[in-house]
Motif scaffolding. Structure first.
Motif, PDB file in Angstrom:
ATOM      1  N   PHE A   1       0.931  -1.084   0.081  1.00 32.21           N
ATOM      2  CA  PHE A   1       0.318  -0.088   0.059  1.00 32.21           C
ATOM      3  C   PHE A   1       0.554   1.524   0.398  1.00 32.21           C
ATOM      4  O   PHE A   1       0.497   2.706   0.269  1.00 32.21           O
ATOM      5  CB  PHE A   1      -1.037  -0.127   1.283  1.00 32.21           C
ATOM      6  N   LEU A   2       2.221   1.505  -0.385  1.00 27.57           N
ATOM      7  CA  LEU A   2       2.587   2.557  -0.416  1.00 27.57           C
ATOM      8  C   LEU A   2       3.062   3.488  -1.178  1.00 27.57           C
ATOM      9  O   LEU A   2       2.819   5.009  -0.801  1.00 27.57           O
ATOM     10  CB  LEU A   2       4.220   1.424  -0.812  1.00 27.57           C
TER      11      LEU A   2
ATOM     12  N   SER B   1       1.693  -8.940   3.760  1.00 28.27           N
ATOM     13  CA  SER B   1       0.886  -8.657   2.945  1.00 28.27           C
ATOM     14  C   SER B   1      -0.891  -9.024   3.359  1.00 28.27           C
ATOM     15  O   SER B   1      -1.529  -7.849   3.547  1.00 28.27           O
ATOM     16  CB  SER B   1       1.573  -9.234   1.357  1.00 28.27           C
ATOM     17  N   VAL B   2      -0.714  -9.756   4.527  1.00 31.48           N
ATOM     18  CA  VAL B   2      -2.143 -10.513   4.178  1.00 31.48           C
ATOM     19  C   VAL B   2      -2.441  -9.691   5.688  1.00 31.48           C
ATOM     20  O   VAL B   2      -3.645  -8.857   6.026  1.00 31.48           O
ATOM     21  CB  VAL B   2      -1.839 -11.980   4.823  1.00 31.48           C
TER      22      VAL B   2
ATOM     23  N   LEU C   1      -5.221  -5.463   8.183  1.00 32.31           N
ATOM     24  CA  LEU C   1      -5.675  -4.312   8.820  1.00 32.31           C
ATOM     25  C   LEU C   1      -6.315  -2.626   8.907  1.00 32.31           C
ATOM     26  O   LEU C   1      -6.451  -2.000   9.979  1.00 32.31           O
ATOM     27  CB  LEU C   1      -3.575  -3.774   9.945  1.00 32.31           C
ATOM     28  N   LEU C   2      -5.480  -2.560   7.227  1.00 31.27           N
ATOM     29  CA  LEU C   2      -6.696  -1.849   6.288  1.00 31.27           C
ATOM     30  C   LEU C   2      -7.824  -1.594   6.706  1.00 31.27           C
ATOM     31  O   LEU C   2      -9.150  -1.290   6.444  1.00 31.27           O
ATOM     32  CB  LEU C   2      -5.651  -1.126   5.467  1.00 31.27           C
ATOM     33  N   SER C   3      -8.639  -3.230   6.038  1.00 31.34           N
ATOM     34  CA  SER C   3      -9.669  -3.798   5.822  1.00 31.34           C
ATOM     35  C   SER C   3     -10.679  -3.196   6.575  1.00 31.34           C
ATOM     36  O   SER C   3     -11.222  -3.130   6.656  1.00 31.34           O
ATOM     37  CB  SER C   3      -9.910  -4.948   5.389  1.00 31.34           C
TER      38      SER C   3
ATOM     39  N   SER D   1      -8.619   4.430  -4.537  1.00 33.13           N
ATOM     40  CA  SER D   1      -9.028   3.856  -2.969  1.00 33.13           C
ATOM     41  C   SER D   1      -8.338   4.529  -2.009  1.00 33.13           C
ATOM     42  O   SER D   1      -7.630   5.185  -1.825  1.00 33.13           O
ATOM     43  CB  SER D   1      -8.122   3.024  -2.894  1.00 33.13           C
ATOM     44  N   GLN D   2      -9.248   4.180  -0.683  1.00 32.42           N
ATOM     45  CA  GLN D   2      -8.616   5.068   0.461  1.00 32.42           C
ATOM     46  C   GLN D   2      -8.809   3.719   1.028  1.00 32.42           C
ATOM     47  O   GLN D   2      -8.758   2.291   0.745  1.00 32.42           O
ATOM     48  CB  GLN D   2     -10.662   5.474   0.488  1.00 32.42           C
ATOM     49  N   ASN D   3      -8.686   3.419   2.430  1.00 33.62           N
ATOM     50  CA  ASN D   3      -8.218   2.312   3.552  1.00 33.62           C
ATOM     51  C   ASN D   3      -8.878   1.219   3.462  1.00 33.62           C
ATOM     52  O   ASN D   3     -10.287   1.653   3.361  1.00 33.62           O
ATOM     53  CB  ASN D   3      -8.118   2.883   4.895  1.00 33.62           C
ATOM     54  N   GLY D   4      -9.051   0.509   3.144  1.00 36.07           N
ATOM     55  CA  GLY D   4      -9.867  -0.958   2.926  1.00 36.07           C
ATOM     56  C   GLY D   4     -10.495  -1.833   1.576  1.00 36.07           C
ATOM     57  O   GLY D   4     -11.412  -2.073   1.303  1.00 36.07           O
ATOM     58  N   SER D   5     -10.544   0.475   0.677  1.00 41.97           N
ATOM     59  CA  SER D   5     -11.350  -0.802  -0.271  1.00 41.97           C
ATOM     60  C   SER D   5     -10.579  -1.327  -1.676  1.00 41.97           C
ATOM     61  O   SER D   5     -10.591  -1.094  -2.657  1.00 41.97           O
ATOM     62  CB  SER D   5     -12.166   0.921  -0.649  1.00 41.97           C
ATOM     63  N   ILE D   6      -8.847  -1.239  -1.216  1.00 45.21           N
ATOM     64  CA  ILE D   6      -7.977  -2.358  -2.545  1.00 45.21           C
ATOM     65  C   ILE D   6      -7.653  -3.300  -1.732  1.00 45.21           C
ATOM     66  O   ILE D   6      -7.787  -3.030  -0.595  1.00 45.21           O
ATOM     67  CB  ILE D   6      -6.845  -1.248  -3.094  1.00 45.21           C
TER      68      ILE D   6
END
Length: 485
Positions: A33-34, A154-155, A160-162, A310-315
């Motif tokens: 998510f960099l 990655s997971v 954490l973001l989703s 995208s925003q946090n959790g939408s990718i």
């Protein structure tokens, strides 16, 4: 205490520590998510700044430090460079967390280039502390744990973001904690007594012939199976016949060699290795494909961000990276169970599968759908992992570990040099500074060129092999006994 000392003397002790280090140093939850992090409100950078000014610095940094780090790794005997790699990773994460400007992010990319170049110490360390008969097993452990670290990172980042459990900054703090654990483990690693080039094994078991320039030629009991680092085949044949071996030099103490001696020996081995036409062809593909793969992997997040801001959790970048890692590893593992004459069919396979990779890149570029982009990237990465495994296997055939390390480094340096040219011309703002869609169009066309060249070469190899087989059959006289009754 005696049990502890015995365990520390066993090969499992350094292997376990190195695996722990490899795991904690590769768990990077924010890495997938960099680009969203840099272009989001935390850093507030534009996509053009990230794409054309920040990311290219990694390539330049990697190229500039690769050769010095390669030599220093061997000269310092691995452990100091492993520690230095961890410190550079800590500096990379700290810079990313606490600084905001374009110049600061360029410094972050420079530090990460040093981290990447120092990775050679991670795998080379095992060679100096583990017996040769256990090296393959220890290496497989280290590679598997490193892959596990990337996948867990990655997971973890995806979860954490989703579920909005942590912000980007808090994830970076977690990464600093994990890196600190890796640094502590690195300091506990035993210091090797030997290295691959500068500090060779002090006992020469068969015999040694010393040249006037100070380089040595050593024989091995199983010389037919491998090409010695120290000499070409014709010298080894002479040794088998008893020529050129000074018997009184048995059990010779070989100390640390000077830099000029090592460089001269490396140059001789370089010429000897690449005198093989088959090895040269496979190495050319290795360098070209690795260059294209690195470019694609470096900038694919920018393409995903372009297709679907995208925003946090939408990718699902983290999930895609995890799936591609696991499927790529499974593909590479499965190729070991296939019975194929790669010396005959390998080049055609390189061309055909490179063409499929090019098709995946074209789909990612022109079909503006995030799921097509994700699927195309997974297919592309699996194909590359498959082919690079075949290439490594073919190149490693009949090479000693030292010569394989030399060829591995030379091929990666060639890939990086080619990547630097592409980056400076296509990506860098001081060059053409192209947008992400034209960039990926060029990358897909680049793999199409590789596919055409190696497909034609593969077809020629098969035709020549069949022609030679036919000629051999025609020239082989019939067995007269078959006509007797």
């Amino acid at each position: 205490m005696e049990a502890v000392r015995r365990w520390q003397a066993d090969w499992r002790y350094p292997t376990t520590l190195l695996c722990i280090y490899g795991f904690f140093s590769t768990v990077k939850p924010l890495e997938p998510f960099l680009t969203p992090y840099l272009t989001g409100p935390d850093k507030n950078l534009t996509t053009e700044q990230v794409n054309n000014q920040i990311f290219p610095v990694w390539t330049y940094s990697y190229l500039s430090v690769l050769v010095p780090v390669f030599l220093l790794t061997d000269w310092l005997r691995y452990k100091p460079v492993v520690i230095f790699q961890c410190l550079s990773l800590f500096a990379t994460t700290a810079t990313l967390l606490w600084l905001r400007s374009v110049a600061a992010m360029q410094a972050m990319q420079f530090c990460y280039g040093v981290v990447t170049a120092s990775e050679v110490a991670y795998f080379s360390y095992i060679y100096s502390v583990v017996d040769l008969k256990r090296y393959r097993k220890a290496t497989s452990y280290c590679r598997s744990v490193q892959l596990l670290g990337y996948t867990v990172g990655s997971v973890l980042g995806q979860l954490l973001l989703s579920f909005e459990l942590m912000s980007y900054d808090n994830i970076l703090v977690l990464t600093l904690v994990l890196t600190s654990i890796a640094l502590l483990v690195a300091c506990l690693l035993p210091m090797p007594r030997q290295s691959m080039f500068f500090h060779r094994n002090k006992t020469v078991t068969e015999g040694t012939k010393t040249h006037g320039d100070g380089t040595e030629d050593s024989t091995e009991h199983s010389w037919r199976a491998k090409v010695s680092l120290e000499e070409p085949r014709d010298e080894m044949v002479q040794k088998e016949a008893g020529e050129g071996v000074d018997e009184k030099d048995k059990d010779l103490e070989v100390g640390a060699r000077s830099c000029s001696q090592v460089l001269l020996q490396l140059w001789r081995d370089f010429l000897q290795c690449y005198s093989s036409r088959q090895l040269l062809y496979w190495s050319v593909w290795w360098a070209m494909a690795t260059c294209g793969y690195n470019q694609t992997a470096n900038y694919v997040q920018v393409l995903w961000e372009h297709v679907q801001p995208s925003q946090n959790g939408s990718i699902y970048n983290g999930g895609v990276e995890a799936v591609s890692n696991l499927l790529g590893a499974a593909t590479a593992y499965g190729i070991g169970f296939t019975e194929v004459r790669w010396d005959q069919w390998g080049e055609l396979a390189l061309g055909g599968f490179s063409g499929l990779g090019a098709a995946a890149l074209f789909l990612m570029t022109f079909i503006r759908n995030i799921w097509v982009c994700y699927a195309g990237y997974i297919v592309f990465k699996c194909l590359y992992m498959l082919l690079i495994t075949i290439a490594m296997y073919q190149i490693a055939t009949d090479l000693t570990m030292e010569r394989y390390a030399l060829v591995f480094g030379a091929n990666n340096f060639g890939a990086l040099a080619l990547q630097t040219i592409i980056t400076s011309v296509v990506v860098d703002s001081r060059g053409l500074g192209l947008g992400i869609i034209p960039q990926f169009t060029i990358y897909a066309s680049y793999f199409s060129l590789i596919a055409v060249v190696f497909s034609l070469r593969g077809l020629f190899t098969i035709w020549r092999s069949n022609k030679e087989s036919t000629a051999a059959v025609r020239n082989d006289p019939p067995d007269c006994d078959e006509h007797k009754f």
